[in-house]
Design an enzyme around this catalytic site. Sequence first.
Site, PDB file in Angstrom:
ATOM      1  N   THR A 263       6.418  -1.300  -0.025  1.00 43.83           N
ATOM      2  CA  THR A 263       6.181  -2.409   0.886  1.00 43.83           C
ATOM      3  C   THR A 263       6.486  -3.339  -0.514  1.00 43.83           C
ATOM      4  O   THR A 263       6.478  -3.721  -1.495  1.00 43.83           O
ATOM      5  CB  THR A 263       4.480  -2.133   1.356  1.00 43.83           C
ATOM      6  OG1 THR A 263       4.436  -0.771   2.054  1.00 43.83           O
ATOM      7  CG2 THR A 263       4.221  -3.131   1.627  1.00 43.83           C
ATOM      8  N   PHE A 265       5.396  -7.685   0.101  1.00 44.38           N
ATOM      9  CA  PHE A 265       4.721  -8.475  -0.033  1.00 44.38           C
ATOM     10  C   PHE A 265       4.540  -9.569  -0.611  1.00 44.38           C
ATOM     11  O   PHE A 265       5.434  -9.952  -1.244  1.00 44.38           O
ATOM     12  CB  PHE A 265       2.926  -7.904  -0.742  1.00 44.38           C
ATOM     13  CG  PHE A 265       2.536  -7.013  -0.805  1.00 44.38           C
ATOM     14  CD1 PHE A 265       1.067  -6.199   0.750  1.00 44.38           C
ATOM     15  CD2 PHE A 265       3.115  -5.547  -1.393  1.00 44.38           C
ATOM     16  CE1 PHE A 265       1.241  -5.609   1.016  1.00 44.38           C
ATOM     17  CE2 PHE A 265       2.691  -3.932  -0.840  1.00 44.38           C
ATOM     18  CZ  PHE A 265       1.558  -4.028  -0.159  1.00 44.38           C
TER      19      PHE A 265
END
Length: 363
Positions: A263, A265
Amino acid sequence: MSETPVNLDELRNRIDAIDTEILRLISERATCAQTVAQVKTAEDPHAVFYRPEREAQVLRRIMALNAGPLDSEEMARLFREIMSACLALEQPVKVAYLGPEGTFTQQAALKHFGESAKSLPMAAIDEVFREVEAGAANYGVVPVENSTEGVVNHTLDSFMDSSMKISGEVVLRIHHHLLVSSTTRQDKISRIYSHPQSFAQCRKWLDAHYPQAERVPVSSNAEAARLVKTEWHSAAIAGDMAAKLYGLDKIAEKIEDRPDNSTRFLIIGHESVPMSGDDKTSLVVAMRNQPGALHDLLEPFHRHQIDLTRLETRPSRTGAWNYVFFIDFKGHIDQPVVVAMLEEVRLRAAEVKVLGSYPQGVL
């Protein structure tokens, strides 16, 4: 057995001497950081102490100089913590993140800012934006895309109405584990809690191992871990931080369907970031509703040989069936080639909003 070729006592004495020298040098660095703070404050009472481009340059330099045996990322992580502790002496950094405590977003915040940063959990992505806008936090950390499930639309939508700038990025490898409490009857698990994104990232594993278990979506993996503490027939999908925080046991590790599951960010703040030498820029572009609009938008990038790394569309707030484009590309808005490209894009677009230029993630 052959005799030990090296005297262990001599080696231990050498390690003690090295540790003493490391301690002296870290203390010297911390003292230097305090002096930097004094100089900055004397020049400007509202001086900014955290410099993303400077930290990225330091970490890249350390990784380039590292000769082992520790790998470069591990060495950079050690220096990240030294810099985090020294920065806390200058001015503690307050970082808002998508909570609650124990989420992957908090893990990303600590990876980027170090353990000495003060992390503040928020209940929703738009609350992270508001906390930073209000000045209650210096920076915010929000998820923007997952390699398996794609973009986080709430984050993109928040940028459309916000004045916040992107000042950095961090990519986190996401490992999901199946967690239970000490009172869970593992042969009777009939309910599994997790965030909807985590269920999607572990779908095949769950279908193979717990096809009959009820999958209950909750607001975060940390919340899933908290719920498991009170039930004897349930489990949670969450990461290492949540497992440690709530004292849960792993009965299956790394259950994500794709081993490269990651992921990305974004770090949001108020200030623009100078060039670091290896940067990205993010834009929001609204095009006029006409044939060939996407081609007109992308053609200047191709002609100026600027590398696009992401292109997403979202519905515009200005009318039905109008869309805006979220674009990431390699380069910084202060580079002449980027300036020339953006001038052309502005002539073709209805609106261009630069979300920020920032160092590419180092760790």
